[in-house]
Motif scaffolding. Sequence first.
Motif, mmCIF file in Angstrom:
data_model
loop_
_atom_site.group_PDB
_atom_site.id
_atom_site.type_symbol
_atom_site.label_atom_id
_atom_site.label_comp_id
_atom_site.label_asym_id
_atom_site.label_seq_id
_atom_site.Cartn_x
_atom_site.Cartn_y
_atom_site.Cartn_z
ATOM 1 N N VAL A 1 -6.108 -9.417 -13.160
ATOM 2 C CA VAL A 1 -5.098 -8.596 -13.831
ATOM 3 C C VAL A 1 -5.681 -7.236 -14.206
ATOM 4 O O VAL A 1 -5.066 -6.188 -13.970
ATOM 5 C CB VAL A 1 -4.550 -9.325 -15.090
ATOM 6 N N PHE A 2 -6.886 -7.238 -14.752
ATOM 7 C CA PHE A 2 -7.512 -5.990 -15.179
ATOM 8 C C PHE A 2 -7.844 -5.091 -13.981
ATOM 9 O O PHE A 2 -7.606 -3.880 -14.026
ATOM 10 C CB PHE A 2 -8.775 -6.297 -15.983
ATOM 11 N N MET A 3 -8.376 -5.670 -12.927
ATOM 12 C CA MET A 3 -8.736 -4.868 -11.751
ATOM 13 C C MET A 3 -7.495 -4.291 -11.069
ATOM 14 O O MET A 3 -7.529 -3.150 -10.592
ATOM 15 C CB MET A 3 -9.554 -5.697 -10.760
ATOM 16 N N ASN A 4 -6.408 -5.055 -11.018
ATOM 17 C CA ASN A 4 -5.167 -4.514 -10.461
ATOM 18 C C ASN A 4 -4.677 -3.319 -11.268
ATOM 19 O O ASN A 4 -4.238 -2.309 -10.707
ATOM 20 C CB ASN A 4 -4.081 -5.589 -10.393
ATOM 21 N N PHE A 5 -4.765 -3.420 -12.583
ATOM 22 C CA PHE A 5 -4.340 -2.312 -13.442
ATOM 23 C C PHE A 5 -5.231 -1.091 -13.240
ATOM 24 O O PHE A 5 -4.746 0.032 -13.138
ATOM 25 C CB PHE A 5 -4.352 -2.756 -14.905
ATOM 26 N N VAL A 6 -6.540 -1.297 -13.179
ATOM 27 C CA VAL A 6 -7.462 -0.175 -13.004
ATOM 28 C C VAL A 6 -7.266 0.474 -11.631
ATOM 29 O O VAL A 6 -7.273 1.706 -11.520
ATOM 30 C CB VAL A 6 -8.921 -0.640 -13.203
ATOM 31 N N ASN A 7 -7.079 -0.339 -10.586
ATOM 32 C CA ASN A 7 -6.828 0.222 -9.254
ATOM 33 C C ASN A 7 -5.544 1.042 -9.230
ATOM 34 O O ASN A 7 -5.487 2.115 -8.618
ATOM 35 C CB ASN A 7 -6.784 -0.886 -8.201
ATOM 36 N N GLU A 8 -4.509 0.540 -9.890
ATOM 37 C CA GLU A 8 -3.249 1.282 -9.973
ATOM 38 C C GLU A 8 -3.438 2.592 -10.747
ATOM 39 O O GLU A 8 -2.911 3.642 -10.356
ATOM 40 C CB GLU A 8 -2.191 0.421 -10.653
ATOM 41 N N LEU A 9 -4.222 2.530 -11.799
ATOM 42 C CA LEU A 9 -4.496 3.724 -12.592
ATOM 43 C C LEU A 9 -5.259 4.779 -11.771
ATOM 44 O O LEU A 9 -4.919 5.959 -11.785
ATOM 45 C CB LEU A 9 -5.295 3.341 -13.843
ATOM 46 N N PHE A 10 -6.270 4.342 -11.045
ATOM 47 C CA PHE A 10 -7.038 5.277 -10.209
ATOM 48 C C PHE A 10 -6.180 5.831 -9.081
ATOM 49 O O PHE A 10 -6.331 6.999 -8.703
ATOM 50 C CB PHE A 10 -8.291 4.616 -9.658
ATOM 51 N N ALA A 11 -5.291 5.036 -8.519
ATOM 52 C CA ALA A 11 -4.399 5.523 -7.472
ATOM 53 C C ALA A 11 -3.477 6.603 -8.029
ATOM 54 O O ALA A 11 -3.206 7.599 -7.355
ATOM 55 C CB ALA A 11 -3.596 4.375 -6.881
ATOM 56 N N ARG A 12 -3.006 6.412 -9.250
ATOM 57 C CA ARG A 12 -2.175 7.440 -9.892
ATOM 58 C C ARG A 12 -2.955 8.719 -10.126
ATOM 59 O O ARG A 12 -2.462 9.815 -9.915
ATOM 60 C CB ARG A 12 -1.660 6.942 -11.238
ATOM 61 N N MET A 13 -4.186 8.577 -10.582
ATOM 62 C CA MET A 13 -5.020 9.745 -10.854
ATOM 63 C C MET A 13 -5.329 10.504 -9.561
ATOM 64 O O MET A 13 -5.362 11.735 -9.558
ATOM 65 C CB MET A 13 -6.319 9.328 -11.560
ATOM 66 N N VAL B 1 2.868 8.248 -22.262
ATOM 67 C CA VAL B 1 3.463 7.167 -23.058
ATOM 68 C C VAL B 1 3.661 5.920 -22.189
ATOM 69 O O VAL B 1 3.401 4.796 -22.631
ATOM 70 C CB VAL B 1 4.798 7.633 -23.692
ATOM 71 N N THR B 2 4.086 6.111 -20.954
ATOM 72 C CA THR B 2 4.247 4.979 -20.033
ATOM 73 C C THR B 2 2.912 4.297 -19.773
ATOM 74 O O THR B 2 2.828 3.063 -19.740
ATOM 75 C CB THR B 2 4.868 5.451 -18.698
ATOM 76 N N LEU B 3 1.862 5.073 -19.612
ATOM 77 C CA LEU B 3 0.530 4.516 -19.400
ATOM 78 C C LEU B 3 0.059 3.711 -20.607
ATOM 79 O O LEU B 3 -0.479 2.612 -20.459
ATOM 80 C CB LEU B 3 -0.468 5.635 -19.089
#
Length: 88
Positions: A72-84, A7-9
Motif C-alpha cells: 500500500v505504501f509503495m503504491n502511494f509513493v510511486n503514484e506520488l513520484f509519477a505526479r511529481m 489538499v487532495t494530496l
Amino acid sequence: MTQLEFVTLIQQTLVIILQIVSPILIVCVLVGLSISIFQSITQIQESTLTVVPKIIAGLITIIILMPWILDVFMNFVNELFARMAGMG
C-alpha cells in the motif's frame, strides 16, 4: 502545485495512514477488551496484564501485515513520484 492539489494530496495521505493503522488498532482494541473482561471476571487488577499483551498483539499484527503495508505504501509513493514527474 495548486492549493487544491495540495489538499487532495494531504487527504490521500491521511486515508493511507488510516488504512495502514486501522487493522493494528482493531486488533489491539479487541485484545484489550478481552483482557479487560478477563480481569473483571477474575478480579485481577494488574496493570502489566493489560499493556504487554496489547504490545505483543500489535507487533504480531505488524509482522503479519508487513507485506500488505509495504504494498500500500509503495503504491502511494510511486503514484506520488509519477505526479511529481508530470509536474516538471
